[in-house]
Design a protein around this motif. Structure first.
Motif, PDB file in Angstrom:
ATOM      1  N   GLY A  59      84.354  66.900  44.530  1.00 28.33           N
ATOM      2  CA  GLY A  59      83.196  67.258  44.563  1.00 28.33           C
ATOM      3  C   GLY A  59      82.289  66.761  45.906  1.00 28.33           C
ATOM      4  O   GLY A  59      81.123  67.905  45.845  1.00 28.33           O
ATOM      5  N   SER A  60      82.245  66.441  46.368  1.00 32.50           N
ATOM      6  CA  SER A  60      82.232  65.602  47.717  1.00 32.50           C
ATOM      7  C   SER A  60      82.771  66.749  48.654  1.00 32.50           C
ATOM      8  O   SER A  60      81.391  67.155  49.299  1.00 32.50           O
ATOM      9  CB  SER A  60      82.501  64.725  48.328  1.00 32.50           C
ATOM     10  OG  SER A  60      83.845  64.859  48.358  1.00 32.50           O
ATOM     11  N   TRP A  61      84.203  67.492  48.214  1.00 30.61           N
ATOM     12  CA  TRP A  61      84.276  68.912  48.784  1.00 30.61           C
ATOM     13  C   TRP A  61      83.354  69.573  49.180  1.00 30.61           C
ATOM     14  O   TRP A  61      83.370  70.758  49.841  1.00 30.61           O
ATOM     15  CB  TRP A  61      85.675  69.464  48.884  1.00 30.61           C
ATOM     16  CG  TRP A  61      86.198  67.899  48.742  1.00 30.61           C
ATOM     17  CD1 TRP A  61      86.344  66.796  49.667  1.00 30.61           C
ATOM     18  CD2 TRP A  61      87.769  67.797  48.721  1.00 30.61           C
ATOM     19  NE1 TRP A  61      87.591  66.018  49.737  1.00 30.61           N
ATOM     20  CE2 TRP A  61      88.362  66.581  49.345  1.00 30.61           C
ATOM     21  CE3 TRP A  61      88.987  68.792  48.145  1.00 30.61           C
ATOM     22  CZ2 TRP A  61      89.902  66.077  49.418  1.00 30.61           C
ATOM     23  CZ3 TRP A  61      90.279  68.510  48.022  1.00 30.61           C
ATOM     24  CH2 TRP A  61      90.769  67.069  48.334  1.00 30.61           C
ATOM     25  N   LEU A  62      82.949  70.221  47.642  1.00 28.79           N
ATOM     26  CA  LEU A  62      82.156  71.308  47.443  1.00 28.79           C
ATOM     27  C   LEU A  62      80.681  71.413  47.534  1.00 28.79           C
ATOM     28  O   LEU A  62      80.618  72.113  47.460  1.00 28.79           O
ATOM     29  CB  LEU A  62      82.399  71.204  45.460  1.00 28.79           C
ATOM     30  CG  LEU A  62      84.050  71.941  44.997  1.00 28.79           C
ATOM     31  CD1 LEU A  62      84.202  72.176  43.517  1.00 28.79           C
ATOM     32  CD2 LEU A  62      84.764  72.480  45.788  1.00 28.79           C
ATOM     33  N   GLY A  63      80.540  69.806  47.682  1.00 24.80           N
ATOM     34  CA  GLY A  63      79.110  70.248  48.384  1.00 24.80           C
ATOM     35  C   GLY A  63      78.855  69.959  49.929  1.00 24.80           C
ATOM     36  O   GLY A  63      79.757  70.143  50.208  1.00 24.80           O
ATOM     37  N   ASP A  64      77.407  69.520  50.066  1.00 21.18           N
ATOM     38  CA  ASP A  64      76.568  70.269  51.052  1.00 21.18           C
ATOM     39  C   ASP A  64      76.933  68.772  51.959  1.00 21.18           C
ATOM     40  O   ASP A  64      76.753  68.797  53.167  1.00 21.18           O
ATOM     41  CB  ASP A  64      75.404  70.303  51.547  1.00 21.18           C
ATOM     42  CG  ASP A  64      75.617  71.536  50.251  1.00 21.18           C
ATOM     43  OD1 ASP A  64      76.352  72.530  50.647  1.00 21.18           O
ATOM     44  OD2 ASP A  64      74.398  72.665  49.829  1.00 21.18           O
ATOM     45  N   GLY A  65      77.504  67.525  51.650  1.00 17.16           N
ATOM     46  CA  GLY A  65      77.378  65.993  52.455  1.00 17.16           C
ATOM     47  C   GLY A  65      78.611  66.025  52.493  1.00 17.16           C
ATOM     48  O   GLY A  65      79.964  66.856  52.803  1.00 17.16           O
ATOM     49  N   ALA A  66      78.826  64.199  53.384  1.00 17.33           N
ATOM     50  CA  ALA A  66      80.126  64.574  54.025  1.00 17.33           C
ATOM     51  C   ALA A  66      81.520  64.490  52.240  1.00 17.33           C
ATOM     52  O   ALA A  66      81.162  64.313  51.340  1.00 17.33           O
ATOM     53  CB  ALA A  66      80.204  63.278  54.815  1.00 17.33           C
ATOM     54  N   ASN A  67      82.600  64.763  52.937  1.00 18.58           N
ATOM     55  CA  ASN A  67      83.541  64.691  52.009  1.00 18.58           C
ATOM     56  C   ASN A  67      84.420  63.582  52.567  1.00 18.58           C
ATOM     57  O   ASN A  67      84.852  63.586  53.422  1.00 18.58           O
ATOM     58  CB  ASN A  67      84.709  66.121  53.202  1.00 18.58           C
ATOM     59  CG  ASN A  67      84.233  67.187  52.725  1.00 18.58           C
ATOM     60  OD1 ASN A  67      83.176  67.576  51.836  1.00 18.58           O
ATOM     61  ND2 ASN A  67      85.064  68.514  54.049  1.00 18.58           N
ATOM     62  N   GLN A  68      84.344  62.803  50.840  1.00 18.41           N
ATOM     63  CA  GLN A  68      85.465  61.740  51.152  1.00 18.41           C
ATOM     64  C   GLN A  68      86.821  61.883  51.091  1.00 18.41           C
ATOM     65  O   GLN A  68      87.318  63.215  51.179  1.00 18.41           O
ATOM     66  CB  GLN A  68      84.848  61.618  49.387  1.00 18.41           C
ATOM     67  CG  GLN A  68      84.351  60.784  49.042  1.00 18.41           C
ATOM     68  CD  GLN A  68      83.599  60.368  47.180  1.00 18.41           C
ATOM     69  OE1 GLN A  68      84.760  59.882  46.904  1.00 18.41           O
ATOM     70  NE2 GLN A  68      82.670  60.568  46.815  1.00 18.41           N
ATOM     71  N   ALA A  69      87.797  60.997  51.842  1.00 19.66           N
ATOM     72  CA  ALA A  69      89.303  61.046  51.486  1.00 19.66           C
ATOM     73  C   ALA A  69      89.800  60.903  50.588  1.00 19.66           C
ATOM     74  O   ALA A  69      89.578  60.801  49.366  1.00 19.66           O
ATOM     75  CB  ALA A  69      89.505  59.749  52.646  1.00 19.66           C
ATOM     76  N   ILE A  70      91.169  61.676  51.033  1.00 18.63           N
ATOM     77  CA  ILE A  70      91.529  61.541  49.805  1.00 18.63           C
ATOM     78  C   ILE A  70      93.177  60.963  50.177  1.00 18.63           C
ATOM     79  O   ILE A  70      93.891  61.028  51.110  1.00 18.63           O
ATOM     80  CB  ILE A  70      91.559  63.015  48.523  1.00 18.63           C
ATOM     81  CG1 ILE A  70      93.099  62.942  47.407  1.00 18.63           C
ATOM     82  CG2 ILE A  70      92.398  63.881  49.890  1.00 18.63           C
ATOM     83  CD1 ILE A  70      92.769  63.929  47.219  1.00 18.63           C
ATOM     84  N   SER A  71      93.625  59.967  49.918  1.00 23.67           N
ATOM     85  CA  SER A  71      95.457  59.508  49.942  1.00 23.67           C
ATOM     86  C   SER A  71      96.087  60.924  49.563  1.00 23.67           C
ATOM     87  O   SER A  71      96.395  62.108  49.075  1.00 23.67           O
ATOM     88  CB  SER A  71      95.672  58.051  49.094  1.00 23.67           C
ATOM     89  OG  SER A  71      95.598  58.996  47.926  1.00 23.67           O
ATOM     90  N   ALA A  72      97.686  59.987  50.101  1.00 17.01           N
ATOM     91  CA  ALA A  72      98.352  61.052  50.651  1.00 17.01           C
ATOM     92  C   ALA A  72      99.380  61.179  49.323  1.00 17.01           C
ATOM     93  O   ALA A  72      99.750  61.851  48.404  1.00 17.01           O
ATOM     94  CB  ALA A  72     100.035  60.883  51.327  1.00 17.01           C
ATOM     95  N   GLU A  73      98.662  59.671  48.204  1.00 21.38           N
ATOM     96  CA  GLU A  73      99.193  59.543  46.636  1.00 21.38           C
ATOM     97  C   GLU A  73      98.946  60.498  45.408  1.00 21.38           C
ATOM     98  O   GLU A  73      99.699  61.066  45.334  1.00 21.38           O
ATOM     99  CB  GLU A  73      99.771  58.527  46.947  1.00 21.38           C
ATOM    100  CG  GLU A  73     100.486  56.870  47.670  1.00 21.38           C
ATOM    101  CD  GLU A  73      99.539  56.579  48.941  1.00 21.38           C
ATOM    102  OE1 GLU A  73      98.335  56.965  49.013  1.00 21.38           O
ATOM    103  OE2 GLU A  73     100.461  56.317  49.997  1.00 21.38           O
ATOM    104  N   SER A  74      97.781  60.954  46.300  1.00 25.59           N
ATOM    105  CA  SER A  74      97.267  61.605  44.988  1.00 25.59           C
ATOM    106  C   SER A  74      97.977  63.550  45.364  1.00 25.59           C
ATOM    107  O   SER A  74      97.319  63.732  44.432  1.00 25.59           O
ATOM    108  CB  SER A  74      95.311  61.990  45.358  1.00 25.59           C
ATOM    109  OG  SER A  74      94.824  60.327  44.757  1.00 25.59           O
TER     110      SER A  74
END
Length: 138
Positions: A59-74
């Motif tokens: 949701g953060s990636w698709l929105g206009d705000g800052a992108n949340q990080a994702i782990s390599a495991e995810s």
């Protein structure tokens, strides 16, 4: 510059290797595309939305705000470790390094592709993504 070219450039920079951009773009295409050979960010977003904690991240990636990080495991759980290993092999690196690189570039690629809301619309809007996730748990 298209999304795949941007992703190929970012991934080459992240991995610190000088690979042929066409090789990197082809490897990314193989990982991110659907059975029709089209980049399937909407499918990836829907899969993430149905995965609990990953829903807020996408949701953060698709929105206009800052992108949340994702782990390599995810990343490995989204695509499957076999596909990540295959992707890594095409780049001449190991799966851990490839997953880490993808964790850095995927948010940027999806954010860029969702500018103006086109990706959100393809996935049925933010409500559509959340609705898809709720239907799996309802």
């Amino acid at each position: 510059m298209g999304i795949m070219e941007m992703g190929a450039s970012l991934l080459s920079q992240k991995l610190g290797v000088d690979l042929d951009p066409n090789v990197v773009a082809s490897a990314l295409g193989g990982l991110l595309s659907n059975s029709s050979g089209e980049i399937d960010f909407a499918g990836i977003a829907s899969k993430m939305a149905s995965s609990g904690d990953l829903g807020a991240i996408v949701g953060s990636w698709l929105g206009d705000g800052a992108n949340q990080a994702i782990s390599a495991e995810s990343i490995s759980s989204i695509f499957g470790s076999d596909k990540v290993a295959e992707f890594a092999g095409k780049l001449g690196t190991d799966a851990g390094t490839a997953s880490s690189g993808l964790a850095d570039i995927l948010p940027q690629m999806m954010d860029k592709s969702s500018s103006g809301g086109s990706l959100l619309e393809m996935a049925g809007g933010a409500g559509g993504l959340l609705g898809a996730a709720k239907s799996l748990f309802g």
